[in-house]
Each structure stands twice: as C-alpha cells, then as structure tokens.
Scaffold this active site. Structure first.
Site, short mmCIF file in Angstrom:
data_model
loop_
_atom_site.label_atom_id
_atom_site.label_comp_id
_atom_site.label_asym_id
_atom_site.label_seq_id
_atom_site.Cartn_x
_atom_site.Cartn_y
_atom_site.Cartn_z
N GLU A 37 38.06 0.90 34.85
CA GLU A 37 37.11 0.32 35.82
C GLU A 37 37.63 0.55 37.24
O GLU A 37 36.86 0.85 38.15
CB GLU A 37 36.95 -1.19 35.55
N SER A 92 40.06 -6.62 36.37
CA SER A 92 40.03 -5.91 35.08
C SER A 92 40.32 -4.44 35.29
O SER A 92 39.65 -3.78 36.10
CB SER A 92 38.66 -6.07 34.43
N ARG A 123 29.10 -1.78 35.56
CA ARG A 123 30.13 -1.31 36.52
C ARG A 123 29.93 0.17 36.86
O ARG A 123 30.89 0.94 37.00
CB ARG A 123 31.55 -1.49 35.95
C1 LIG Z 1 41.39 -11.20 40.81
C2 LIG Z 1 40.23 -10.24 40.70
C3 LIG Z 1 39.10 -10.62 39.99
C4 LIG Z 1 38.01 -9.75 39.88
N1 LIG Z 1 36.93 -10.15 39.18
C5 LIG Z 1 35.86 -9.31 39.08
C6 LIG Z 1 34.70 -9.71 38.36
O1 LIG Z 1 34.59 -10.81 37.85
N2 LIG Z 1 33.68 -8.83 38.28
C7 LIG Z 1 33.74 -7.60 38.85
O2 LIG Z 1 32.76 -6.84 38.75
N3 LIG Z 1 34.82 -7.19 39.53
C8 LIG Z 1 35.88 -8.01 39.67
N4 LIG Z 1 36.99 -7.60 40.36
C9 LIG Z 1 37.04 -6.26 40.93
C10 LIG Z 1 36.57 -6.16 42.40
O3 LIG Z 1 36.78 -7.40 43.08
C11 LIG Z 1 35.10 -5.76 42.51
O4 LIG Z 1 34.86 -4.49 41.94
C12 LIG Z 1 34.65 -5.74 43.98
O5 LIG Z 1 33.26 -5.67 44.03
C13 LIG Z 1 35.25 -4.58 44.76
O6 LIG Z 1 34.96 -4.78 46.14
P1 LIG Z 1 35.96 -4.24 47.25
O7 LIG Z 1 35.38 -4.50 48.57
O8 LIG Z 1 37.32 -4.79 47.03
O9 LIG Z 1 35.93 -2.69 46.91
P2 LIG Z 1 37.11 -1.64 47.12
O10 LIG Z 1 38.18 -1.91 46.12
O11 LIG Z 1 37.48 -1.57 48.54
O12 LIG Z 1 36.36 -0.31 46.66
C14 LIG Z 1 35.95 -0.14 45.32
C15 LIG Z 1 35.05 1.09 45.24
O13 LIG Z 1 33.87 0.83 45.98
C16 LIG Z 1 33.70 1.80 47.02
N5 LIG Z 1 33.15 1.15 48.20
C17 LIG Z 1 33.62 0.05 48.84
N6 LIG Z 1 32.84 -0.26 49.88
C18 LIG Z 1 31.86 0.67 49.90
C19 LIG Z 1 30.72 0.90 50.75
N7 LIG Z 1 30.47 0.11 51.79
N8 LIG Z 1 29.91 1.94 50.47
C20 LIG Z 1 30.16 2.76 49.43
N9 LIG Z 1 31.22 2.61 48.59
C21 LIG Z 1 32.05 1.57 48.83
C22 LIG Z 1 35.10 2.34 47.27
O14 LIG Z 1 35.06 3.64 47.86
C23 LIG Z 1 35.68 2.33 45.87
O15 LIG Z 1 35.26 3.45 45.15
C24 LIG Z 1 38.09 -8.46 40.48
C25 LIG Z 1 39.22 -8.09 41.22
C26 LIG Z 1 40.29 -8.97 41.33
C27 LIG Z 1 41.48 -8.57 42.13
#
Ligand SMILES: Cc1cc2nc3c(=O)[nH]c(=O)nc-3n(C[C@H](O)[C@H](O)[C@H](O)COP(=O)(O)OP(=O)(O)OC[C@H]3O[C@@H](n4cnc5c(N)ncnc54)[C@H](O)[C@@H]3O)c2cc1C
Length: 306
Positions: free
Chosen positions: A298, A228, A177
């Site tokens: 995280e 998480s 992560r």
């Molecule tokens: C129910 C649930 C289950 C989940 N299960 C998992 C799991 O199994 N494994 C896991 O790893 N995570 C999990 N997550 C966390 C999350 O879904 C992941 O981290 C996901 O990859 C985040 O993507 P996002 O588009 O929502 O990012 P955001 O929340 O929009 O952003 C997260 C971070 O990434 C940066 N970011 C986003 N897009 C870009 C871009 N294009 N360029 C540069 N930086 C960027 C943002 O600035 C921020 O710092 C879970 C979340 C939920 C709600």
C-alpha cells in the site's frame, strides 16, 4: 521566454525552494533519502507560477504529510512539491452548507474536526488518517467502511503549465486504495469538494474521540510508521497473515514488524529506507511461501537506492 525573463519570473516566486532536502523530515517513517529540489509554495497562485518554471522532463512528486511514503536512500532526483501547510484552507460552500471545500494540504483530522464543528456527519473517520486531503484523494484512503471518493463531489487539479481543472469521479478509476486518471495526464490535486450529511456537533465529536481511542489501542503510534504496509487481500487481513507467519517483532536493521499491529513497520530509531524495503520484501516472501498469498504494497516508494 528568454533566460533573463526566466530568472525574473523565478525571482517573483514567493514560496520556499530548497535543494537536497532530507525527506526523512517530511515522511512519517522518519527515514530515507533527499529530494534534489523541494518547493513549498506560498499559496495556489504561487504554485501556478512555479510549476511552469520546471523543465518538461523534470519528475514532480506532490507530498502531503508523507504518511504513506518512503524515499529511497539514494534520493528522489526530481522536484518535491509540499502541499502542507500552505494549501490547507477549509471552508463550507457558500451555496450548500453540506459541502465542505478542502485544500489538498489540509490535514484529514482537521477536516474531520471542522466538519463536526459545523454540524456535519460522516467525516469522523478522517480523524484517524494522519495525512492530507491530497494524499487521501491520491490513495482513496479509507477506514471503518468509508472511502474518500465516496464523499467527493468534485476536485480541482493542477497541471505542469499551472492550469487548474475541475475533475469529477468519472475522470478516475477508483478502487480499494487505488486511484488512476482515466486519461493519462500529469495532474495533481489542489482541492476537493466533499459532501457530508447534516449532523450534531457533539455526536460527531464523541465519535471522533471513540475512533481515536480505538486506534491508540491497536496501532503503534509511539514509533515512526506509515500505517498499513500492505493492502488487505480480498476476504482476509494482511496483519493476520503476517502474524500467522510468526513475523511480529522480526526486524532488519532499524525496521521492525510492529508487536502491536503486524501490518505496521516501525522505525525503532535508525532505520534506513533500505532496511524498511528489505523488511517489506521479506514479509512478502514469507507470506507467499507459507500461505500462497501475494501481499500488495500500500505504501508508495520512490527514488533510487544508494
Ligand atoms: C498511523 C497511521 C494510520 C493510518 N491509517 C490509515 C487508514 O486508516 N486508512 C488509510 O487509507 N490510510 C491510512 N494511513 C496511510 C496514510 O495516512 C493515508 O494514505 C493518507 O491519505 C496519505 O496522505 P499523505 O498526505 O500523508 O500522503 P503522502 O504520504 O504525502 O503521499 C502519498 C501518495 O499520495 C500522493 N499525493 C500526496 N498529495 C498529493 C496531491 N496533492 N496530488 C497528487 N498526489 C498526491 C503522493 O505523491 C504519494 O504517492 C495511515 C498512516 C499512518 C501513519
């Protein structure tokens, strides 16, 4: 560029520009403050035209589906760029059918389903990660033994001047992560090429169903959450440690440690970002005091407190 030219240039932008946009609409916790400026590009060319219009000191935050993000109640004073749904194209590489090209705004579950439909194996795990490809690249999202960057061939980034760059894994320090550019540059992900294995569509679709059912059974998906809260410490599970401290169900304001999964914080209705952050701090302190383990967050938290 003089002032008149700047205005004309801005007028030629095709995306949606908003001010004081409530970020609770764009994060899965459904809580928190506003973004002073918020841009939803029409497409990549539009994003390339938009970024150079921002003052050099403007803070920029790319946001996907906000599933790992909290904006404090006082708001984010810079510009949020929303990658979804406009930068969300999916395609197979014309020269290599095992390579899938995904826009940063593509939802990870869509990547999983697209890969399965095209007889590719190995993307099924993405079905349960409710974020975008950009978020998965930024976080090195992973589960069930696979992490995003293991499957990346290369990615494309954009800088403040709107210029695109092709970056390889070697350009980043990549860990659990954790992703950091080796050379400090302000760049954001706009797309990535992933390599998967040849597979069977039905087998992949069945695996997706199985993994989603597993999540439904173990995660509080009926309430707003951000997955998480903490990374797992080496050799242990954050959820186990939190539960062992009797914190399941503990709440501050509208933020509650989930009864179903102790590493999840749920918004029971009216949580503020301050409630969530106070609960995070309380969980860290309790686990530190009782077990000596320092839980590392995280979820990303940005902006200022009220
Ligand atoms: C129910 C649930 C289950 C989940 N299960 C998992 C799991 O199994 N494994 C896991 O790893 N995570 C999990 N997550 C966390 C999350 O879904 C992941 O981290 C996901 O990859 C985040 O993507 P996002 O588009 O929502 O990012 P955001 O929340 O929009 O952003 C997260 C971070 O990434 C940066 N970011 C986003 N897009 C870009 C871009 N294009 N360029 C540069 N930086 C960027 C943002 O600035 C921020 O710092 C879970 C979340 C939920 C709600």
């Amino acid at each position: 560029m003089n002032m008149a030219e700047t205005l004309n240039f801005k007028h030629s932008l095709r995306g949606e520009l908003k001010h004081d946009e409530p970020m609770s609409r764009h994060v899965s916790w459904r809580a928190g403050g506003t973004a002073r400026q918020f841009y939803k590009p029409a497409d990549l060319a539009d994003l390339q035209a938009f970024l150079p219009t921002l003052p050099p000191q403007e803070e920029i935050l790319f946001v996907g589906l906000g599933s790992n993000l909290l904006v404090r109640d006082g708001g984010f004073a810079g510009t949020v760029v929303l990658t979804t749904p406009m930068l969300s194209g999916l395609a197979l590489d014309a020269n290599d059918a095992q390579v899938l090209i995904a826009g940063a705004g593509a939802a990870s579950p869509h990547v999983a389903k697209f890969a399965a439909r095209h007889h590719l194996a190995g993307a099924e795990w993405l079905a349960g990660v409710p974020g975008t490809v950009g978020g998965a690249l930024a976080m090195n999202a992973g589960c069930y033994g696979t992490e995003t960057w293991e499957q990346v061939v290369h990615c494309t980034t954009i800088d403040r001047s709107g210029e695109l760059h092709v970056r390889s894994k070697g350009d980043y320090d990549i860990g659990y992560r954790h992703v950091a550019a080796r050379v400090a540059r302000e760049e954001w992900f706009v797309s990535a090429h992933f390599r998967f294995l040849p597979g069977d569509a039905e087998v992949a679709q069945a695996r997706i169903k199985e993994l989603l059912a597993k999540r439904m059974a173990s995660q509080p998906l009926d309430k707003p959450n951000a997955g998480s809260t903490f990374r797992n410490p080496l050799g242990d599970h954050a959820a186990r440690l939190i539960e062992s401290c009797g914190l399941k169900g503990f709440s501050i304001g509208g933020a509650q440690v989930s009864m179903k999964h102790a590493n999840f914080i749920v918004n029971t209705g009216l949580a503020s970002a301050a409630d969530i952050e106070a609960l995070i701090a309380h969980m860290q302190k309790t686990v530190r005091d009782r077990t000596g383990v320092e839980l590392a967050r995280e979820v990303k938290i940005v902006g200022t407190s009220k």
